[in-house]
Design a protein around this motif. Structure first.
Motif, PDB file in Angstrom:
ATOM      1  N   ILE A  42      -4.863  17.090 -42.234  1.00  0.00           N
ATOM      2  CA  ILE A  42      -5.116  16.125 -43.291  1.00  0.00           C
ATOM      3  C   ILE A  42      -4.291  16.453 -44.521  1.00  0.00           C
ATOM      4  CG2 ILE A  42      -7.471  15.651 -42.507  1.00  0.00           C
ATOM      5  CD1 ILE A  42      -8.470  17.307 -44.895  1.00  0.00           C
ATOM      6  N   ASN A  43      -4.121  15.407 -45.309  1.00  0.00           N
ATOM      7  CA  ASN A  43      -3.468  15.539 -46.602  1.00  0.00           C
ATOM      8  C   ASN A  43      -4.116  14.514 -47.522  1.00  0.00           C
ATOM      9  OD1 ASN A  43      -1.738  16.355 -48.588  1.00  0.00           O
ATOM     10  ND2 ASN A  43      -0.052  15.013 -47.920  1.00  0.00           N
ATOM     11  N   HIS A  94     -15.680   3.858 -41.565  1.00  0.00           N
ATOM     12  CA  HIS A  94     -15.797   4.236 -40.162  1.00  0.00           C
ATOM     13  C   HIS A  94     -14.414   4.124 -39.519  1.00  0.00           C
ATOM     14  CE1 HIS A  94     -17.592   3.435 -35.902  1.00  0.00           C
ATOM     15  NE2 HIS A  94     -17.193   4.696 -36.066  1.00  0.00           N
ATOM     16  N   LEU A  95     -13.873   5.246 -39.068  1.00  0.00           N
ATOM     17  CA  LEU A  95     -12.561   5.277 -38.419  1.00  0.00           C
ATOM     18  C   LEU A  95     -12.728   4.994 -36.931  1.00  0.00           C
ATOM     19  CD1 LEU A  95      -9.509   5.798 -38.619  1.00  0.00           C
ATOM     20  CD2 LEU A  95      -9.993   8.217 -38.138  1.00  0.00           C
ATOM     21  N   ASP A 126      -1.445   8.045 -33.924  1.00  0.00           N
ATOM     22  CA  ASP A 126      -0.870   7.578 -35.185  1.00  0.00           C
ATOM     23  C   ASP A 126      -1.502   8.324 -36.357  1.00  0.00           C
ATOM     24  OD1 ASP A 126       0.735   5.875 -33.871  1.00  0.00           O
ATOM     25  OD2 ASP A 126      -0.225   4.021 -34.542  1.00  0.00           O
ATOM     26  N   SER A 127      -1.025   8.061 -37.541  1.00  0.00           N
ATOM     27  CA  SER A 127      -1.627   8.602 -38.754  1.00  0.00           C
ATOM     28  C   SER A 127      -2.556   7.558 -39.363  1.00  0.00           C
ATOM     29  CB  SER A 127      -0.547   8.975 -39.776  1.00  0.00           C
ATOM     30  OG  SER A 127       0.234  10.054 -39.292  1.00  0.00           O
ATOM     31  N   ALA A 128      -3.707   8.023 -39.864  1.00  0.00           N
ATOM     32  CA  ALA A 128      -4.681   7.129 -40.495  1.00  0.00           C
ATOM     33  C   ALA A 128      -4.712   7.404 -41.986  1.00  0.00           C
ATOM     34  CB  ALA A 128      -6.064   7.328 -39.887  1.00  0.00           C
ATOM     35  N   GLU A 129      -4.648   6.360 -42.771  1.00  0.00           N
ATOM     36  CA  GLU A 129      -4.731   6.478 -44.226  1.00  0.00           C
ATOM     37  C   GLU A 129      -5.990   5.764 -44.701  1.00  0.00           C
ATOM     38  OE1 GLU A 129      -1.221   5.162 -46.141  1.00  0.00           O
ATOM     39  OE2 GLU A 129       0.104   6.613 -45.127  1.00  0.00           O
ATOM     40  N   ILE A 130      -6.952   6.539 -45.224  1.00  0.00           N
ATOM     41  CA  ILE A 130      -8.239   5.995 -45.674  1.00  0.00           C
ATOM     42  C   ILE A 130      -8.223   5.968 -47.199  1.00  0.00           C
ATOM     43  CG2 ILE A 130     -10.743   6.212 -45.580  1.00  0.00           C
ATOM     44  CD1 ILE A 130     -10.413   7.837 -43.018  1.00  0.00           C
ATOM     45  N   ILE A 164      -6.381   8.943 -51.455  1.00  0.00           N
ATOM     46  CA  ILE A 164      -6.113   8.512 -50.075  1.00  0.00           C
ATOM     47  C   ILE A 164      -6.188   9.730 -49.185  1.00  0.00           C
ATOM     48  CG2 ILE A 164      -4.471   7.469 -48.486  1.00  0.00           C
ATOM     49  CD1 ILE A 164      -3.300   5.917 -50.796  1.00  0.00           C
ATOM     50  N   LEU A 165      -7.036   9.640 -48.155  1.00  0.00           N
ATOM     51  CA  LEU A 165      -7.133  10.687 -47.147  1.00  0.00           C
ATOM     52  C   LEU A 165      -6.219  10.320 -45.989  1.00  0.00           C
ATOM     53  CD1 LEU A 165      -8.437  13.229 -45.861  1.00  0.00           C
ATOM     54  CD2 LEU A 165     -10.232  11.696 -44.962  1.00  0.00           C
ATOM     55  N   ILE A 166      -5.254  11.183 -45.691  1.00  0.00           N
ATOM     56  CA  ILE A 166      -4.284  10.949 -44.612  1.00  0.00           C
ATOM     57  C   ILE A 166      -4.589  11.906 -43.471  1.00  0.00           C
ATOM     58  CG2 ILE A 166      -1.855  10.912 -43.978  1.00  0.00           C
ATOM     59  CD1 ILE A 166      -1.209  10.482 -46.943  1.00  0.00           C
TER      60      ILE A 166
END
Length: 621
Positions: free
Chosen positions: A97-98, A138-139, A40-44, A107-109
């Motif tokens: 990343i984006n 922490h991811l 999946d994609s993670a959005e931090i 937001i880090l994607i």
């Protein structure tokens, strides 16, 4: 020059970082942990605000770093400000990343999250004199394992073993983080217990980073475990929850001697009736199962032919009722180890109806018919006529018979406790009597225009079937067009040409009487009326009518003049009428009136009160 400006800016930021607490304060808001599924994609998110600055800074530098768990070295993967966004090259995240930013945060994607992405991600915000700050998230990455696969031992397990024996193995593959396996017996969790339950677990870390877990259950089986069902359940973590997956259940083979035998009727379900196929199945608690011997209590020395543990009786009759027994061969000599079942075959004999077949009755008579059937169960009898229920019970009472009483009566006998057990019988009732016209009218009066045809119908009931004849007076032509019979009803229709007033009689007769129905038709003369409404002749007709009116006016003046001279007597009213003695609806009446004060007028009307238009051509009949 661009390189020098960038180097200068970085150097300036470094100096600011050394003195960040002296100017302003930055508040950062980040989640301590973020959980996502593999791929999946993670959005931090990283939200910030400057609390001590007089106004929002015009320049904010944002940098993202990553650090593997247990490692003190971190690596930058992004930096940027309001004018540029730069992703660092030659990192694991350069193409995945984006970063999106606004004045409130960034937001880090991370796209296509991998197991190796389970790390700490740092967000550093520098607003120069407005202050700077840094926080981390922490991811955590989760990958559900495959459904658990359970395999039971193929050989039988004896209850005589003194130590736990291997019952089954269960494996869950490719999960992250490491899943756990729990064992169940008949839906209840098994916990390790010395001498009764042992659980052996093997955990493997695959080269892909996934975990595979294999668990083996050792269990001290007892006789009642022959019906036990064993299953395993894998427990694993997912973002924000803990989930489970259960395997299908298995049954193990347990070896033990026979101590009890059961015999039961397998088919049919419920009560048994004659003609059914009956299956009696015998089962002992010994394993491996022993062959069985089937007998009947009435004939204990005669072995019945069977197939394994199944005795089939087909088709059964009432004489097959009795007590049946089965006994395993390994228990011969032990009379207490046997199974028994009582078989009762129910029956319902054919229905007997009295009187039989057909029965003749006279109109007004009464009759009692009975219907009985011998049965091993309590029965219920219902009488039907033409599909409609007319009675209930063994007896049917018919009183004051009419022709409607005639017909076929069927009695249906059923056993409510066994609905498929049913029989029926019937009786045909024939009511005899003279003819009887259908309908309340004995005389029918009609009116019809001369020249038209009228159909006269006559319907008669009676037995023996009556014959119908017609007597018709006043018609030059008539013929019977329909003649049919149905049970006790005779139907006849004649077609009559109306040329004058007609009298018709329908005569019905049989050996037991007669009946008559009369018809009277009044003939109405036909009137011919010709009217022309063509647009082309309308003007001509109007001219003709005006000329006729002028001519009548002249004639009226002449009559008036002669009357004054005494030449023409006109009676008391000075009125003259020309009519038909008997005018019908369609007849035409011409009326002429004279008046001493007005000009003569002519009024042309029909008897029905309709005023004829100027284009009608009228023929006086």
């Amino acid at each position: 020059m661009a390189f020098l400006r960038t180097a200068f800016l970085l150097h300036f930021l470094h100096l600011c970082a050394l003195n960040w607490g002296a100017w302003g304060k930055v508040e950062l808001n980040m989640n301590d942990n973020l959980e996502v599924y593999l791929s999946d994609s993670a959005e931090i998110p990283c939200h910030y605000s400057f609390t001590d600055a007089d106004k929002e800074p015009s320049f904010v530098m944002i940098q993202w770093f990553v650090r593997a768990a247990g490692n003190t070295t971190r690596m930058r993967i992004f930096y940027g400000d309001g004018s540029q966004q730069i992703i660092d090259n030659n990192t694991d995240y350069s193409s995945r990343i984006n970063v999106t930013s606004d004045h409130k945060g960034t937001i880090l994607i991370i796209k296509n999250v991998q197991l190796s992405d389970e790390r700490e991600f740092f967000c550093q915000v520098n607003g120069l004199a407005a202050g700077n700050a840094e926080r981390k998230t922490h991811l955590r990455v989760f990958a559900p394992p495959a459904a658990p696969v359970i395999e039971g031992v193929l050989t039988g397990i004896s209850v005589t073993n003194s130590v736990p024996s291997k019952v089954a193995s269960c494996e869950a593959q490719n999960g992250f983080p490491k899943p756990n396996i729990t064992w169940y017996r008949n839906g209840l969790q098994l916990t390790p217990s010395s001498g009764y339950v042992n659980v052996l677990t093997l955990v493997t870390r695959e080269s892909s980073g996934f975990y595979s877990v294999q668990s083996t259950l050792e269990y001290n089986v007892v006789k009642k475990d022959k019906d036990s069902h064993f299953s395993c359940e894998v427990i694993f973590s997912v973002p924000g929850a803990i989930r489970t997956m259960e395997s299908h259940s298995i049954n193990i083979t347990v070896h033990y001697p026979s101590t009890m035998v059961e015999l039961w009727k397998e088919l049919p379900q419920g009560l048994v009736k004659e003609g059914d196929t009956v299956q009696l199945r015998c089962h002992g608690d010994g394993n491996p199962p022993s062959p069985f011997i089937f007998t009947r209590e009435q004939e204990p020395d005669e072995d019945l032919e069977s197939s394994g543990n199944l005795l089939i009786l087909s088709p059964v009759s009432r004489k097959d009722s009795g007590l049946y027994q089965c006994q395993p061969l390994d228990a011969v000599g032990n009379k207490d180890v046997k199974g028994e079942v009582q078989l009762t075959v129910h029956y319902l004999d054919p229905a007997v109806v009295v009187p039989k077949d057909s029965e003749f009755m006279l109109k007004g008579e009464g009759l009692i018919a009975t219907c009985n059937a011998l049965s091993s169960l309590k029965t219920k009898t219902i009488w039907y006529k033409d599909g409609r229920k007319v009675g209930e019970g063994n007896s049917l009472h018919l009183t004051d018979a009419t022709y409607e009483t005639s017909g076929k009566y069927m009695c249906e006998v059923t056993a409510p406790a066994l609905p498929t057990l049913r029989t029926s019988g019937s009786i045909h009732i024939i009511v005899q009597g003279g003819p009887q016209m259908v309908g309340e009218e004995e005389a029918v009066q009609l009116e019809e225009v001369t020249g038209r045809t009228v159909n006269l119908s006559c319907e008669v009931k009676g037995h023996p079937p009556p014959s119908i004849t017609w007597s018709i007076i006043g018609s030059q032509s008539w013929q019977e067009v329909v003649s049919k019979a149905n049970d006790h009803v005779i139907h006849s229709t004649v077609s009559v040409l109306v040329t004058s007033d007609v009298s018709a009689l329908c005569n019905a007769s049989n050996d037991m009487g007669t009946d008559v129905k009369a018809f009277s038709i009044k003939a109405i003369p036909r009137v011919t009326t010709t009217a022309s409404f063509s647009p082309e002749g309308g003007g001509v007709i109007i001219v003709v009518i005006i000329l006729c009116l002028l001519l009548l006016a002249v004639l009226g003046s002449v009559f008036y003049f002669l009357h004054k001279k005494g030449k023409i007597p006109c009676g008391r009213s000075g009125k003259q009428e020309i009519t038909k003695e008997k005018a019908t609806k369609d007849d035409i009446v011409v009326e002429m009136k004279t008046n001493t004060k007005n000009e003569e007028a002519v009024l042309l009307k029909g008897v029905n009160g309709e005023q004829k238009g100027p284009n009608d051509q009228v023929t006086v009949v």
